[in-house]
Design a protein around this motif. Structure first.
Motif: not given
Lengths: 261, 209
Positions: A101-107, A217-222
């Motif tokens: 879930d988006v709430d579980d995305a890395p902070e 994907g903050f701070p960087m995604r490919i």
């Protein structure tokens, strides 16, 4: 008929897949493959062919998938640009997609975050976000195509990966650039060097002219517009230039590794 | 008369009895097998991101989950494409398409459809297709070409972007691919029902005569 139904295995819907992925994906996948093999056995029986116990559909499918990697590498044209779109074509809202879930995305705290550089490169120094922001960036509006079939047009701004690789003295004769992410499961994905050197392949820092949101994907995604979406890792924390195939989160579960578009 | 002429005559008389030559039968059943794999795995792929408000039951899909279905789909596609290409080349080179499938006239299709629905269509000579058969067989060949091309357009929308553009873009190509599948499935249902109603046509496709 009951047996036939067993052999053809009930599938899972997306929500279930997301839930399963975290807990028991490799196991589950393996079981599914074996039973898929059995269902091919059933099909070949229907056609009257002889099926031996040693026949493994799983192994056959893996081999064909490797062959398909090769075919896709062969038809990959480094000069073919992914179609670009006007800003008016941007999909709003651009979907969040993950196996959590988006709430579980890395902070991630942008101030303490660093990009680690490893492997076959001359300069292995780590990069702070501020240092990366100083590098010349370009914007592209391209279509993101998910392995699931949906697609969405987004605007991405960042540093062309090939410029960065050149700058850090990467051995561009190496086979892969392997990315690792901050996801709790350590999402990772290998990118073949020709795709890494494609002009549109980008270290993205902005979405729609804003600092990359956490969801994307903050701070960087490919961002690799010549590949399916899962080959564009988010929350990247390290990249390694390597000749070894180190596998990837989805690749290990059976998604084709090249997955070009 | 030389021996050559005699053997020619023998060959001709043997040929006359053969309704479906061996190459047609081999390609037909290979195609049937590949099609079933493609359709069942394709339904599983569709389920990952449905275009319409329904999903296919997991009891009729292949692969177990999206990743497995994609492996099946991208493996069976080689079988389908190679088999299909041989079929197209053979059909054109041997003149089978021209002899068997042409001409198709609207009048002929209408009168043969009427005859079929009233049970008056003759199946005495299986070497000749009626107008409805000609239309269906020629149609499914065209749809078969379309489904492969739209499939390539979805598979490689960057590398084959001109092909993708020809279908109206990536999203449109997905719909084309889906409707071609629906057309082929509809054809298969009619095809199988009619083959069962005229069992000697099924026999001809298995043993040739």
């Amino acid at each position: 008929m009951g047996r036939m139904r067993n052999l053809l295995i009930p599938g899972v819907d997306k929500t279930l897949l997301v839930r399963d992925a975290v807990k028991s994906m490799p196991d589950l996948t393996r079981r599914r493959f074996i039973t898929s093999g059995a269902s091919l056995g059933a099909l070949t029986l229907l056609t009257g062919c002889d099926v031996t116990d040693s026949f493994s559909a799983e192994e056959m499918l893996k081999q064909v998938s490797k062959f398909n990697d090769g075919v896709q590498a062969l038809i990959f044209n480094p000069n073919a640009m992914a179609p670009t779109y006007p800003e008016s074509a941007i999909t709003k809202p651009f979907p969040f997609n993950g196996y959590y879930d988006v709430d579980d995305a890395p902070e991630i705290d942008g101030k303490s975050w660093k990009l680690e550089v490893r492997g076959l490169v001359e300069n292995k120094k780590s990069w702070t976000l501020d240092e990366l922001y100083q590098l010349p960036q370009v914007k592209q509006v391209t279509r993101h195509i998910c392995v699931e079939g949906w697609s969405a047009i987004g605007s991405w701004t960042g540093v062309p990966l090939r410029d960065f690789l050149k700058m850090i003295g990467a051995d561009t004769r190496a086979k892969y650039v392997w990315f690792q992410c901050a996801d709790r499961d350590g999402y990772n994905s290998p990118l073949d060097m020709p795709s890494a050197l494609h002009a549109q392949t980008q270290m993205s820092f902005k979405f729609a002219d804003e600092i990359l949101p956490r969801a994307y994907g903050f701070p960087m995604r490919i961002r690799v517009p010549t590949k399916l979406g899962f080959k564009s890792p988010k929350y990247v924390i390290s990249m390694e230039v390597t000749n070894d195939y180190k596998g990837g989160f989805w690749e290990d579960q059976g998604y084709n590794s090249f997955s070009g578009s | 008369m030389s021996a050559v002429t005699v053997s020619d005559e023998q060959a001709t008389s043997t040929k006359a009895k053969v309704i479906q030559p061996a190459w047609v039968r081999a390609l037909h059943w290979t195609n049937a097998f590949a099609m079933v794999l493609m359709i069942m795995s394709g339904w599983q792929i569709y389920n990952a991101s449905p275009l319409f408000g329904f999903s296919f039951s997991s009891s009729i899909t292949l692969g177990g989950w999206l990743g497995g279905a994609l492996l099946w789909h991208f493996a069976a596609m080689w079988l389908l494409m190679v088999n299909g290409l041989i079929y197209l080349v053979m059909g054109l080179v041997t003149g089978r398409f021209r002899k068997k499938l042409l001409p198709i006239t609207p009048e002929g299709v209408i009168s043969d459809t009427k005859a079929a629905l009233t049970g008056e269509l003759s199946h005495a000579d299986l070497t000749k297709y009626n107008q409805v058969q000609k239309l269906l067989y020629a149609g499914v060949i065209i749809v078969g070409i379309l489904i492969v091309l739209s499939g390539l357009a979805i598979w490689k929308p960057v590398q084959f972007q001109y092909l993708t553009a020809l279908f109206g873009g990536y999203e449109a190509a997905r719909y084309v691919h889906f409707f071609c599948m629906a057309g082929i499935v509809a054809f298969m249902v009619i095809h199988v029902v009619l083959a069962l109603l005229v069992p000697k046509s099924l026999r001809a496709m298995i043993i040739g005569r």
